[in-house]
Structures are given as C-alpha cells and as structure tokens.
Design an enzyme around this catalytic site. Sequence first.
Site, short mmCIF file in Angstrom:
data_model
loop_
_atom_site.label_atom_id
_atom_site.label_comp_id
_atom_site.label_asym_id
_atom_site.label_seq_id
_atom_site.Cartn_x
_atom_site.Cartn_y
_atom_site.Cartn_z
CG ASP A 155 -9.96 -0.54 4.62
OD1 ASP A 155 -9.36 -0.96 3.24
OD2 ASP A 155 -9.39 -0.62 5.63
CD GLN A 187 -3.85 -4.13 6.38
OE1 GLN A 187 -4.05 -3.08 5.89
NE2 GLN A 187 -4.01 -5.34 5.70
CE LYS A 238 -3.96 -2.43 2.01
NZ LYS A 238 -4.74 -2.74 3.06
N1 GUN Z 1 -6.55 -6.97 5.80
C1 GUN Z 1 -6.34 -7.57 4.35
N2 GUN Z 1 -7.13 -6.81 3.69
C2 GUN Z 1 -7.33 -5.55 3.90
C3 GUN Z 1 -7.74 -4.31 3.69
O1 GUN Z 1 -8.29 -4.12 2.27
N3 GUN Z 1 -8.14 -3.39 4.62
C4 GUN Z 1 -7.79 -3.61 5.90
N4 GUN Z 1 -7.90 -2.54 6.52
N5 GUN Z 1 -7.27 -4.89 6.27
C5 GUN Z 1 -7.00 -5.57 5.34
#
Ligand code: GUN
Length: 288
Positions: free
Chosen positions: A117, A92, A48
Amino acid sequence: MSALILLGKPVAEKMLQDLKKDVKELDPKLVVVQVGDDPSSDSYIRQKLKSCEAVDMRNEHRHLDKKTTLKQLLSVIDELNKDPDVTGFIVQVPLPGDLNDHVPEITRAINPKKDVDGFGAYNLGKMFLSKEFEHLPPATPAGIFEMLKYYEIDVAGKHSVVVGRSNIVGKPLAVMLINRGATVTVCHSRTDDLAFYTTQADLLFTAVGKPKLITKEMVKPGAVVVDIGVSRTDKGLKGDVDFENVKEVASAITPVPGGVGPLTVASLIRNCVTAKKRQISVDTVILK
Ligand code: GUN
C-alpha cells in the site's frame, strides 16, 4: 467547451498488460487482510482480487471476523511478515469499531518490504525525498501520475491545488506533485474560502468524499480536474465534483466511477511486482 473525459480503464489495462511478463517470471503473491464486512471494502477488495486474476497473480483474501482483537490482527501481520511466500499484503481500511483507532500501530507493524500500500513511514519517507527514490509509493497518487502521463498532461510549472490532507492521498499527492515540479497549494476542511484557491488551479485534485463540493464556479476555465473523492449515495457512487456542470468549463476531467479507481488497483499490483524484485535481489540485506 466540453472536457476530455479521463477514463481510468485504458490506463489501468495498459499498466496491467505491461506487468504480465514480470508477474509470470517473478510469481509474486498478494494477501488482502479484511476485518469485518464493510460494504465499500467488500467492493474494493473484489476489484483488487479481480485485477490479480487478470494478470495471473497469486492472491489470497484473509477475511477475519469483525470481533478480531488488535492482538489477533497483529499476530496475523507477524505471520505474513515472516512468510517468505507472501510478497506483499495490505490491511483494508476502515477497520471495524475501536480497531480503526489503531491504524497507525497496525501500519507500523507491516514490514516495509511488504508494505505494498506504501502507507508506512519507510515508504512514505522515500517518496518524500525524491521522485527517483520512490519504491513502493502510495497506490492512489502513483496511479494518478500514470493517468496524467497516459493523457500527456504535464504538471511541471503548473499550479496544482489539492483539496484533502489524508495520509494516503492528499499529503503524499502534494509531495509527489512538488517532486515533479508543480507549484502546490493544499486545502482541507479548515480552509477558509475554498473557491479562492480552487479558481487559481491549473490542475485541481480533490479527495474529500463530499458530493458536489466542487461546483462549476470553483473551477478555472481550461483546468484539469482529477476527482479522487468517493461517496456512496442513493444515486450510486459519486465523486467530489459536480461532473455534469464542471465538464463544461474544464479542459479534462475524471469521472467517478471509472476515473482514478482502476489505477489505484493497478498501482497496488505494480507495487507487488516491485516488492518481489527487491526481495529477490541479492543486495537487499540492508534496506536501501
Ligand atoms: N481503503 C480504501 N482504499 C484503500 C487502500 O488503497 N488500501 C487500504 N489498505 N485500504 C483502503
């Protein structure tokens, strides 16, 4: 027949390229909150932040100790909600220990305008209502539609089977497919005779996290197969689909890794840009 391999990288690169101008003009900032040191989260977060750098977008990694309490995490969320310099943030998941039981409460605490998200009730509700109302849609399903558009795969009128019913992939994907004119069947861990349904799919989407769940015999010849499952195994990252064999019957298929993954990240960045546009527009006093 060997299937067309649906690679995510060119699609993500195009999305990021298209976003660069807006990022430069709007100067959004993404904060990624991590609690503890889950190895999968480390890897996702690296991707990311790397994509933020690729478009010159401001970013911050707020890495909290694994012993962080719910109260402390909610206080960080409150601070980020109030900080006008922060466009959007994510927490996350999975979270360590008991904190993971509080994900609904944590998601609820995030200001919907900064929920990049797209996991909160407000943004999910908009997505539910219509394709036109989508504002900050959940990143993975949104990325899948970018991929289908890029490879000119239409879902309208087609039978789509979604395997998995999570709040962040399976359920929103099913609704977004309905809103795009697909006929949708949703299967999950309690479904009897999964193959009965998957063999009827023109488009098969799977987001379970079980390697080789989907075998060649479970796929209709000529189907499009989108693998959203990710499992860490001794042999590296694996999807839900027995790729080597299924690619012999499908017309198109996503690999794991290298398929849907890069699109989730690109969609997250697009959501930051969208959030910033809404935050600076004068008519945002009341959420629409
Ligand atoms: N854990 C795995 N994929 C994601 C995501 O797209 N967002 C978040 N916040 N946690 C994750």
